[in-house]
Write a protein that holds these residues in place. Structure first.
Motif, PDB file in Angstrom:
ATOM      1  N   VAL A  20      -2.088   4.743  -4.479  1.00  0.00           N
ATOM      2  CA  VAL A  20      -3.437   4.724  -5.036  1.00  0.00           C
ATOM      3  C   VAL A  20      -3.682   3.429  -5.789  1.00  0.00           C
ATOM      4  N   ARG A  21      -2.711   3.039  -6.620  1.00  0.00           N
ATOM      5  CA  ARG A  21      -2.876   1.787  -7.363  1.00  0.00           C
ATOM      6  C   ARG A  21      -2.863   0.587  -6.418  1.00  0.00           C
ATOM      7  N   SER A  23      -4.090   0.551  -3.427  1.00  0.00           N
ATOM      8  CA  SER A  23      -5.422   0.504  -2.839  1.00  0.00           C
ATOM      9  C   SER A  23      -6.412  -0.193  -3.769  1.00  0.00           C
ATOM     10  N   THR A  24      -6.330   0.129  -5.056  1.00  0.00           N
ATOM     11  CA  THR A  24      -7.214  -0.507  -6.040  1.00  0.00           C
ATOM     12  C   THR A  24      -6.974  -2.008  -6.102  1.00  0.00           C
ATOM     13  N   ASP A  27      -8.322  -3.710  -2.895  1.00  0.00           N
ATOM     14  CA  ASP A  27      -9.785  -3.824  -2.913  1.00  0.00           C
ATOM     15  C   ASP A  27     -10.236  -4.929  -3.865  1.00  0.00           C
ATOM     16  N   ARG A  28      -9.565  -5.023  -5.009  1.00  0.00           N
ATOM     17  CA  ARG A  28      -9.910  -6.066  -5.978  1.00  0.00           C
ATOM     18  C   ARG A  28      -9.643  -7.452  -5.398  1.00  0.00           C
TER      19      ARG A  28
END
Length: 345
Positions: A20-21, A23-24, A27-28
């Motif tokens: 999950v992290r 993915s963040t 995206d950033r």
């Protein structure tokens, strides 16, 4: 020397072990630097796709790379990616984008390879169809991951290869009625409003190999089968004939599970599980015989009441499924009113 923000994101991406992290962070990275430092971002993403520790994300990053790259970039990377089983699915699109028709031989070989997973072979056929405009994917799901191995049109692909890879003509849009462009009646105007809504959805996502979200002219055989089963209100019968929904699915807050609006080709089958048993075709006890299911939202039926036809139209009733006995409530005073509601949703 101070670490740049891009270098810091690079390091965090490779060190992160939580999906999950990750993915963040991914995206950033793309949002912040994808335009200003596109080549540097591509270097980071391709490096992770080769050696990153989260295998699932290595595969997904190949798709991100394809979207970020421009044609003719990264041919060596994609020649490698299609030889790596976990990356080959999206790698096919990258290879075709980087090499165009020069990649046809390689991608045809992937389609024919029985050692690859069926979805990878299907992806090869689908991507070839899209680029060449050949109808290999006619009638098949837009998502090749749903194709069955026996549905792969390998003989057609081989014949195309033997012919020297000619371009095809692609798929023509479905035939629509001119009244959508020049509506006259209240029914026409409601259908035209719905068509405008559907056109926006098609612009976001449309595959003419299996078109969806269209209002089309119905087939004569479908209408004949419907007429044999029911005498429909003239407004709804006219709607089906001129503006028959083709895989129409409405997503909105008004229908939180989405709404399927049936067309002439599926109306008879749509009654299965409501008014009749699909196995023995016998009537199901408790279903009002004068209700015709014309739409559903998460299996909650919307029904035309054939016992209350007035001026060529009839009210719409709905009920929640899974509650034992059906408890219908009046939802709209007419089909045209229901159509206007859907168009405004």
């Amino acid at each position: 020397m101070a670490i740049t923000p891009l270098a810091a994101l690079h390091r965090k991406l490779f060190d992160e072990t939580d999906g999950v992290r990750f993915s963040t962070l991914k995206d950033r990275l793309i949002k912040k630097f994808g335009e200003t430092d596109r080549l540097a971002v591509l270097d980071i993403l391709t490096a992770y796709a080769r050696d990153g520790q989260l295998l699932h994300w290595r595969s997904s990053l190949v798709n991100e790379i394809v979207k970020l790259m421009v044609p003719q970039e990264l041919p060596a990377f994609f020649n490698w990616a299609v030889t790596t089983p976990d990356l080959a699915y999206w790698g096919i699109d990258g290879l075709l984008k980087s090499q165009g028709k020069d990649a046809y031989d390689t991608v045809v070989a992937l389609a024919l390879s029985s050692s690859l997973r069926p979805e990878v072979r299907a992806k090869a056929v689908k991507s070839l169809a899209v680029l060449s405009r050949q109808p290999f994917d006619a009638g098949l799901s837009p998502d090749p991951g749903h194709w069955k191995a026996e549905s792969l049109p390998l003989e057609e692909v081989l014949a195309w290869q033997r012919a020297g890879y000619p371009d095809g003509g692609g798929f023509a849009p479905p035939a629509t009625h001119p009244s959508l462009a020049k509506p006259q009646s209240p029914l026409d105007r409601a259908a035209a409003k719905l068509e405008k809504k559907l056109a926006f959805a098609r612009k976001q996502d449309q595959d003419l190999a299996r078109p969806a979200n269209w209002l089309v002219i119905a087939g004569g055989a479908d209408l004949a089968a419907i007429d044999e089963r029911w005498t429909l209100p003239s407004q709804y019968r006219d709607f089906l004939e001129r503006f028959s929904p083709l895989r129409v699915y409405i997503e909105s807050e008004d229908y939180f599970q989405g709404l399927n609006l049936y067309g002439a080709a599926e109306l008879l089958k749509a009654q299965h599980g409501y008014s009749c048993n699909p196995i023995d075709q016998q009537a199901i006890t408790g279903w009002p015989a004068h209700y015709v299911v014309i739409a559903d939202a998460g299996a909650d039926p919307y029904c035309l009441d054939l016992s209350a036809v007035t001026d060529g139209d009839a009210p719409i009733y709905t009920a929640e499924h899974g509650r034992g006995a059906w408890q219908f409530e009046r939802h709209a005073d007419s089909f045209v009113a229901f159509l206007e509601e859907i168009a405004a949703a």
